[in-house]
Design a protein around this motif. Sequence first.
Motif, PDB file in Angstrom:
ATOM      1  N   ALA A 199       0.111  24.714  50.556  1.00 11.44           N
ATOM      2  CA  ALA A 199       1.331  25.247  51.405  1.00 11.44           C
ATOM      3  C   ALA A 199       1.770  24.517  52.355  1.00 11.44           C
ATOM      4  O   ALA A 199       2.789  24.465  52.697  1.00 11.44           O
ATOM      5  CB  ALA A 199       0.994  26.553  51.499  1.00 11.44           C
ATOM      6  N   HIS A 200       0.832  23.517  52.903  1.00 15.03           N
ATOM      7  CA  HIS A 200       1.074  22.732  54.101  1.00 15.03           C
ATOM      8  C   HIS A 200       2.293  21.663  53.681  1.00 15.03           C
ATOM      9  O   HIS A 200       2.839  21.298  54.655  1.00 15.03           O
ATOM     10  CB  HIS A 200       0.072  21.790  54.447  1.00 15.03           C
ATOM     11  N   VAL A 259      11.420  27.355  48.767  1.00 12.19           N
ATOM     12  CA  VAL A 259      10.272  27.570  47.594  1.00 12.19           C
ATOM     13  C   VAL A 259       9.875  29.143  47.945  1.00 12.19           C
ATOM     14  O   VAL A 259       9.360  29.401  48.892  1.00 12.19           O
ATOM     15  CB  VAL A 259       9.257  26.797  47.524  1.00 12.19           C
ATOM     16  N   THR A 260      10.171  29.934  47.012  1.00 10.40           N
ATOM     17  CA  THR A 260       9.849  31.447  47.434  1.00 10.40           C
ATOM     18  C   THR A 260       8.500  31.825  46.502  1.00 10.40           C
ATOM     19  O   THR A 260       8.114  32.966  46.715  1.00 10.40           O
ATOM     20  CB  THR A 260      10.865  32.503  46.789  1.00 10.40           C
ATOM     21  N   VAL A 261       8.027  30.941  45.727  1.00 19.06           N
ATOM     22  CA  VAL A 261       6.988  31.324  44.717  1.00 19.06           C
ATOM     23  C   VAL A 261       5.574  31.443  45.794  1.00 19.06           C
ATOM     24  O   VAL A 261       4.580  32.237  45.484  1.00 19.06           O
ATOM     25  CB  VAL A 261       6.585  30.306  43.718  1.00 19.06           C
ATOM     26  N   THR A 294       5.271  28.444  52.579  1.00 16.01           N
ATOM     27  CA  THR A 294       5.764  27.156  52.943  1.00 16.01           C
ATOM     28  C   THR A 294       5.341  26.356  54.166  1.00 16.01           C
ATOM     29  O   THR A 294       4.711  27.084  54.811  1.00 16.01           O
ATOM     30  CB  THR A 294       7.317  27.087  52.689  1.00 16.01           C
ATOM     31  N   HIS A 295       5.751  25.076  54.234  1.00 20.19           N
ATOM     32  CA  HIS A 295       5.300  24.524  55.584  1.00 20.19           C
ATOM     33  C   HIS A 295       5.980  25.496  56.600  1.00 20.19           C
ATOM     34  O   HIS A 295       5.328  25.507  57.602  1.00 20.19           O
ATOM     35  CB  HIS A 295       5.942  23.131  55.420  1.00 20.19           C
ATOM     36  N   ALA A 296       7.340  25.803  56.524  1.00 21.08           N
ATOM     37  CA  ALA A 296       7.962  26.460  57.566  1.00 21.08           C
ATOM     38  C   ALA A 296       7.146  27.839  57.951  1.00 21.08           C
ATOM     39  O   ALA A 296       7.009  28.070  59.119  1.00 21.08           O
ATOM     40  CB  ALA A 296       9.325  26.758  56.944  1.00 21.08           C
ATOM     41  N   PHE A 346       4.658  36.126  56.454  1.00 18.40           N
ATOM     42  CA  PHE A 346       4.064  34.873  55.741  1.00 18.40           C
ATOM     43  C   PHE A 346       4.654  35.080  54.329  1.00 18.40           C
ATOM     44  O   PHE A 346       4.374  36.132  53.634  1.00 18.40           O
ATOM     45  CB  PHE A 346       2.624  34.939  55.796  1.00 18.40           C
ATOM     46  N   ALA A 347       5.284  33.899  53.674  1.00 18.83           N
ATOM     47  CA  ALA A 347       6.077  33.942  52.589  1.00 18.83           C
ATOM     48  C   ALA A 347       6.691  35.212  52.183  1.00 18.83           C
ATOM     49  O   ALA A 347       6.810  35.717  51.042  1.00 18.83           O
ATOM     50  CB  ALA A 347       4.807  33.894  51.308  1.00 18.83           C
TER      51      ALA A 347
END
Length: 172
Positions: A46-47, A53-55, A58-60, A125-126
């Motif tokens: 994830a880093h 990317v929605t799966v 993400t970094h963000a 988160f995500a």
Amino acid sequence: MISLIVLVVATLAFRLLGALGVRRLAGWRASAAHGLAVMLVVTASAHFVPEGVTVMPTHADLVRMVPPFVPFPGAVVYLTGVLELAGAAGLVLPATRRAAGFCLAALFVALLPANVHAAVADVPFAGEPATPLLIRVPEQLLFIAVALWVAVQAPRVREEGRDRQRAVPSKA
């Protein structure tokens, strides 16, 4: 919570392999070391995932978790991802398992403020709501405990070398 599920399932799968005859995984500590390594590969990925990317996270997402007092949050997220991958590699090698376990425990302690900040600041988160503090902190403490448990019984590199020297018959 996904991290915990990955850790448990991977550890059980490795222990099953040990029960089926894979000597490297014959004990719970070795299986837990490998399970923790799998979890770290999953979390470290994830880093490096770009935004959009929605799966998965993400970094963000991870940058938003970094407390405001930490400088260069984007670089810190990349660095912690690299450290998690290095720790995962260290866990699967018996000669480096001890050092990796202790270093990962220290990393998990260092990451605790980010988990606290994310819960208290209600950082999503995500795309999901923030995980409550009452889940995040015990989960992080469990990861610290597993890393230490794996490290404590791992052979020291010097001891392992001495054992090999003793096993080699002398030519005298």
